[in-house]
Design an enzyme around this catalytic site. Structure first.
Site, PDB file in Angstrom:
ATOM      1  N   LYS A 136       0.871  -1.178   0.000  1.00 52.04           N
ATOM      2  CA  LYS A 136       0.000   0.000   0.000  1.00 52.04           C
ATOM      3  C   LYS A 136       0.908   1.229   0.000  1.00 52.04           C
ATOM      4  CE  LYS A 136      -3.831   2.143   2.589  1.00 52.04           C
ATOM      5  NZ  LYS A 136      -4.753   2.029   3.734  1.00 52.04           N
ATOM      6  N   SER A 171      -9.762   2.464   2.911  1.00 53.48           N
ATOM      7  CA  SER A 171      -8.823   3.139   2.045  1.00 53.48           C
ATOM      8  C   SER A 171      -7.868   2.202   1.291  1.00 53.48           C
ATOM      9  CB  SER A 171      -7.993   4.114   2.880  1.00 53.48           C
ATOM     10  OG  SER A 171      -7.177   3.399   3.793  1.00 53.48           O
ATOM     11  N   SER A 194     -10.216   0.144   7.092  1.00 54.46           N
ATOM     12  CA  SER A 194      -9.559   0.264   5.785  1.00 54.46           C
ATOM     13  C   SER A 194      -8.906  -0.994   5.232  1.00 54.46           C
ATOM     14  CB  SER A 194      -8.509   1.379   5.831  1.00 54.46           C
ATOM     15  OG  SER A 194      -9.133   2.636   5.762  1.00 54.46           O
TER      16      SER A 194
END
Lengths: 483, 95, 477
Positions: free
Chosen positions: A75, A150, A174
């Site tokens: 990420k 997210s 997330s």
């Protein structure tokens, strides 16, 4: 090769059926082929192939670990040495990290191959990946819908098999929410289990990194490498990391599962509810006892979270000021102009909204009414978890009220977007670990089941998830066009 | 609870956050909506509750007083917007 | 109208640690710009603070020394404001729960002692430095100092004059060096002072509006800046104006304070507990260990010197001003076996004068405690007179020889042979019949003339006490 499980790939690498370079190249090709998903912000092709070569040498020396040679992706919230690290923001579009996050360092040490950096909501603020400066990620199950957020890039990449597995971070859901919406397995560990060093902070007392994979078994392998005490993180907990795969096959007979009635009331889509009912029934068949419980303060999790997280983020994001790194506005006339314009132009709307909210909640005259009140509510919510987990072994419930919603459907209404985090947010406030596992489909879109455990009971959660995945195949489904 | 455009401008200044004029009203509306959400917390009596800042009731760990970092200026300043003679440059600071 | 001044001081002491309070970067002064600013000090994205053990230890030592409460549980908070020398946009400090609570320090002004309350002392990180030399109209930022541990010591508004403020500051300066927690170097900014000054009509209970004077970094400037500020405030009020609460900067060149433009707007620091750091717990065991290691403090040492060694106030105060000087004194005393007063007089007199002249500290004295003890022992046992001793001391300052070596080499040993002294006395009496007459008719003053003549004849090597005794006998015959 991309359809194989992590452990099948390990087998293939070790038997010499294929090399890490071949495997990595295959994934790089897939990434190019499916660029329209927008899962990656940066593809680190050269690094990936270098890593793969080094891994092949290690494999041939017999010094390989499980992840050696396995193509994964990070990420873009994790700092990666000499690689662009954006956190999904224009603010860091020009930022090349001068150091590695601890999680990145650990995965590198294990010999994992880094394919690239994954798209995400800007500074991890969002539930749909629509706040990313780099554009929305598309859900591989239906490209008109969001992948969640997210960690939307991570979820989409794993679901579409553009990486074997990925890292994610979870501040209010997330990891779990995009995992649920993309039909993969996601684990948010206990707060303090995985080092936050080098993970760009959104809300420091809530943020936690974790694995995003197809199965619980893969999550166990990845968490094994990611977890552990880090002397660079004061909030990292110094307790031994158990062997997460050791207990995967333990029997679930006698397992006590609690279903909070607050999780199954109004607001939960009825088809999602009935899908979860079937999944929970599966646990009964595995010998578990199901029990209704009550956690009365859960309903206040959203207001408490939307005070605490913005308050922390308002300070965490002050360092982005155009002085030492990151975006700087053109021709600032004075210092205030440098600050206001660099920050005004560098941050997107959702980030600004939360900075404003947090600044307000901490400002003179409002601190007690908002911030202190929210911290007190946080204590009560966390006690709800302690009480419940004294009564049952794990708590189960939905991850999201509905399956993936359409791109553009909620972005205009931030409050409605916040409310969709209703089932995940309380877990971060308490700091307990939780997983999302694929539990079926509604109208062709994946549904996730949430399993919440006690502090540091990741091994138990993985065992419970793995047993379900032994009798179901939801986690093995692949979206059309990505087989 | 509702915030005015003026409130938003004040908060934005405190946060050194430039926001477009045409967006001020919409921020005021969104923040007011968030504050409405938060007033729900007042339903709950929290008089004798200790505020919780951390999920873990742990003590701060202390680091031994040892120098572990070396000069890394070149690398750090390679990503800086404006440097000269090893210094970060900013518009003139008036004291 | 008669005015009363009210002063409170906030003193920032840099704690003398090797590494920074939250990172492993060095704290050494004077490095090339930004070469001691690591990722944590620069506030790079993703970095986290970890607290330095030694900073906590030093704060606790200080708390014990001022007899303060040491918080069993203290918390770090973020103080939010934007400034280019503050990399994260917040300073990690302590707000609601500081590590050191209520304590006190006793000062003395014009022989009157006064107790000054210390409200609190808290740990925090120092900021970097803004350099205003011209970089094409821009300011340069050096973050080497960012993250240096500070202990901010906040006094009660207990001081009533600039003189008291200076006395308090000196006392605190002496204390932190005694405790070895701060090097006290004011030029390098290790010990910095902000003063809160207000005035009120004498007899009024409420405080007046205060102005904060920033960064006054010498004892001299503190006194001048405060006195200037008092004058300014009184003049302002007497002319019908009002003091506004503001931050002012002292300009030592113009000897005036002026309003700081950068701090004009009302600050709203939005303090909240730093979620990256956990509460600090100080156990009773830890406190006991620190207490046992605590050195004897200046006040206690001074009292002991007065009681144990029968020293006067002045000598005791000078000798205990620094721990090193006090140690030197006690070493000389022990090695020489002399009377304490003799040792004290020599150290505060001849030795201190010589050190001052050479610009040396006691720790760099060319005459070691052992060598000085050797000299004083020879005064004590009448081998040499005090006057000769001064000559020997000068020789010792220039060489590495012992007092005994110099006395032997130069033949400075006192003449104790009474026959030789007697012969000289007889000679002097015979040569000065007029003075003998005067003495015998009751003019006692003339006695000193005879002593002087005898000593001169004997080149100072006679024992003055012996000369006195024998002269009296002869003259009274």
């Amino acid at each position: 090769m991309h359809t194989k499980t992590l452990l099948e790939l390990v087998q293939g690498l070790r038997s010499g059926e294929f090399s890490s370079v071949e495997l990595t190249q295959a994934f790089l090709n897939r990434i190019m082929q499916h660029q329209h998903l927008n899962a990656y912000i940066t593809v680190t092709e050269e690094i990936a192939l270098e890593n793969a070569k080094a891994a092949d040498i290690r494999l041939s020396n017999g010094k390989a670990e499980l992840l050696t040679g396995i193509p994964i992706a990070q990420k873009d919230i994790f700092c990666t040495l000499d690689v662009k690290t954006t956190c999904g923001s224009k603010m860091l579009d020009n930022f090349t990290a001068p150091y590695n996050a601890t999680v990145v360092e650990k995965l590198n040490q294990a010999g994992a191959v880094m394919l690239g950096k994954l798209n995400m909501d800007e500074f991890a603020m969002g539930s749909s990946n629509e706040t990313s400066y780099y554009g929305v990620v598309k859900n591989p199950w239906n490209t008109n819908t969001v992948p969640g957020g997210s960690s939307g890039g991570s979820a989409a990449a794993v679901a579409a098999r553009l990486a074997v597995c990925a890292t994610g971070t979870d501040t209010g859901g997330s990891i779990r929410q995009p995992a649920a919406l993309c039909g993969i397995t996601g684990l948010k560990p206990t707060y303090g289990r995985v080092s936050r060093y080098g993970m760009i902070a959104y809300a420091s007392s809530l943020d936690q990194g974790g694995p995003m994979t197809h199965s619980a078994e893969e999550a166990a392998v990845m968490l094994q490498t990611m977890a552990g005490f880090d002397e660079k993180d004061s909030t990292s907990v110094d307790c031994p990391v158990p062997d997460y795969r050791a207990g995967l096959n333990n029997s679930l007979a006698g397992l006590k599962i609690g279903l909070p009635k607050e999780f199954f009331g109004e607001g939960l889509n009825s088809e999602v509810a009935s899908t979860l009912e079937i999944a929970i029934n599966e646990y009964s068949k595995l010998g578990a006892e199901i029990k209704e419980i009550s956690m009365p303060n859960l309903k206040l999790a959203i207001p408490a979270y939307y005070v605490i997280a913005p308050a922390e983020c308002s300070a965490n994001l002050s360092r982005f000021d155009g002085v030492r790194y990151g975006y700087r506005c053109e021709n600032p006339v004075d210092l205030t102009d440098l600050y206001t314009r660099s920050r005004g132009e560098g941050f997107g709307k959702e980030v600004k909204r939360r900075i404003l909210m947090g600044t307000y909640a901490l400002s003179a005259g409002y601190y007690d009414a908002y911030y202190i009140k929210a911290q007190k509510v946080r204590r009560l919510i966390s006690e709800d978890f302690k009480n419940a987990l004294g009564e049952v072994d794990v708590i189960m419930g939905p991850v999201t009220p509905t399956t993936a919603f359409g791109i553009g459907e909620k972005i205009g209404n931030p409050i409605e977007m916040y409310l969709s985090d209703i089932y995940t947010i309380a877990i971060n406030l308490a700091g307990v670990p939780a997983m999302s596992i694929p539990a079926g489909f509604v109208a062709g879109m994946p549904v996730g089941l949430q399993i919440i455990g006690n502090y540091f009971a990741e091994d138990r959660l993985l065992n419970i998830a793995h047993q379900y995945q032994q009798v179901t195949d939801w986690h093995q489904h692949t979206p059309k066009g990505f087989e | 609870m509702s915030l005015t455009a003026d409130d938003v401008n004040k908060i934005a200044h405190l946060a050194r956050l430039g926001i477009d004029k045409q967006d001020v009203e919409s921020y005021a509306k969104d923040l007011s909506g968030m504050l409405d959400l938060m007033t729900r917390m007042s339903e709950l009596n929290t008089d004798n509750v200790e505020p919780m800042a951390h999920p873990m009731d742990q003590a701060q760990r202390l680091r031994p007083d040892v120098v572990t970092e070396q000069n890394n200026r070149e690398k750090f300043q390679a990503i800086a917007p404006q440097v000269e003679a090893g210094l970060y440059l900013v518009p003139k600071v008036i004291e | 109208m008669e005015w009363e001044t009210v002063i409170g001081l906030e003193i920032h002491t840099q704690l003398a640690t090797q590494s920074k309070i939250f990172s492993g970067a060095a704290t050494a002064y004077g490095a090339e710009p930004n070469t001691q600013a690591c990722a944590v000090d620069l506030g790079l994205p993703g970095v986290l603070p970890v607290l330095n053990e030694e900073a906590v230890h030093k704060a606790v030592i200080f708390g014990m020394a001022i007899e303060a409460e040491i918080a069993p549980y203290s918390v770090f908070a973020r103080k939010n404001y934007f400034y280019p020398d503050l990399p994260k946009g917040y300073q990690i400090s302590q707000f609601e729960l500081p590590i050191v609570g209520n304590g006190h320090l006793d000062i003395e002004v014009d022989g009157v002692s006064k107790r000054i309350g210390i409200t609190r002392a808290h740990l925090e990180e120092d900021a970097g430095k803004s350099l205003h030399e011209d970089f094409h109209g821009l300011t340069g930022i050096d973050l080497n100092r960012a993250g240096t541990p500070l202990l901010e010591i906040v006094s009660e508004p207990d001081m009533r004059s600039a003189k008291e403020a200076v006395a308090y500051m000196r006392k605190l300066h002496e204390l932190v060096r005694y405790l070895d927690i701060c090097d006290g170097n004011m030029q390098e900014g290790s010990f910095r002072c902000d003063a809160n000054v207000s005035v009120r009509p004498k007899g009024q209970k409420e405080f007046g509006t205060r102005a904060e004077i920033k960064n006054i970094n010498s004892f001299k400037f503190v006194e001048k800046a405060i006195n200037h500020e008092i004058e300014r405030q009184i003049e302002l009020i007497e002319n019908g104006g009002k003091v506004v609460q503001e931050t002012r900067l002292y300009d030592s060149v113009k000897d005036e304070t002026r309003s700081m433009r950068s701090k004009e707007e009302a600050n709203d620091y939005r303090y909240f507990p730093d979620p990256d750091l956990l509460p600090v717990f100080i156990s009773e065991e830890f406190k006991a260990v620190v207490k046992a290691q605590l050195p004897e403090l200046p006040q206690a040492k001074k009292h002991r010197f007065k009681d144990q060694y029968a020293l006067d106030e002045e000598n005791a105060a000078i000798l205990t001003y620094s721990c090193q000087l006090a140690d030197y004194f006690e070493a000389v005393l022990k090695a020489s076996g002399c009377e304490a007063r003799l040792c004290a007089n020599w150290i505060t007199g001849d030795l201190s004068a010589a050190l001052n002249k050479a610009g040396l500290e006691i720790t760099d004295s060319p005459v070691s405690d052992e060598r000085l003890a050797g000299l004083l022992a020879r005064i004590s046992d009448n081998t040499i007179s005090g006057k000769i001793a001064k000559q020997v001391f000068e020789e010792m300052w220039q060489s590495t020889a012992t007092a005994d070596e110099i006395i032997a080499e130069k033949g400075l040993k006192q003449i104790t042979d009474t026959g030789a002294i007697e012969a000289i006395i007889d000679k002097i009496i015979a040569a000065n019949p007029g003075q003998v007459e005067q003495y015998r008719s009751g003019k006692d003053k003339v006695f000193a003339f005879f002593v002087g003549q005898v000593m001169k004849e004997m080149q100072g090597k006679a024992n003055p006490a012996e000369v006195n005794k024998m002269l009296k006998v002869k003259l009274n015959q």
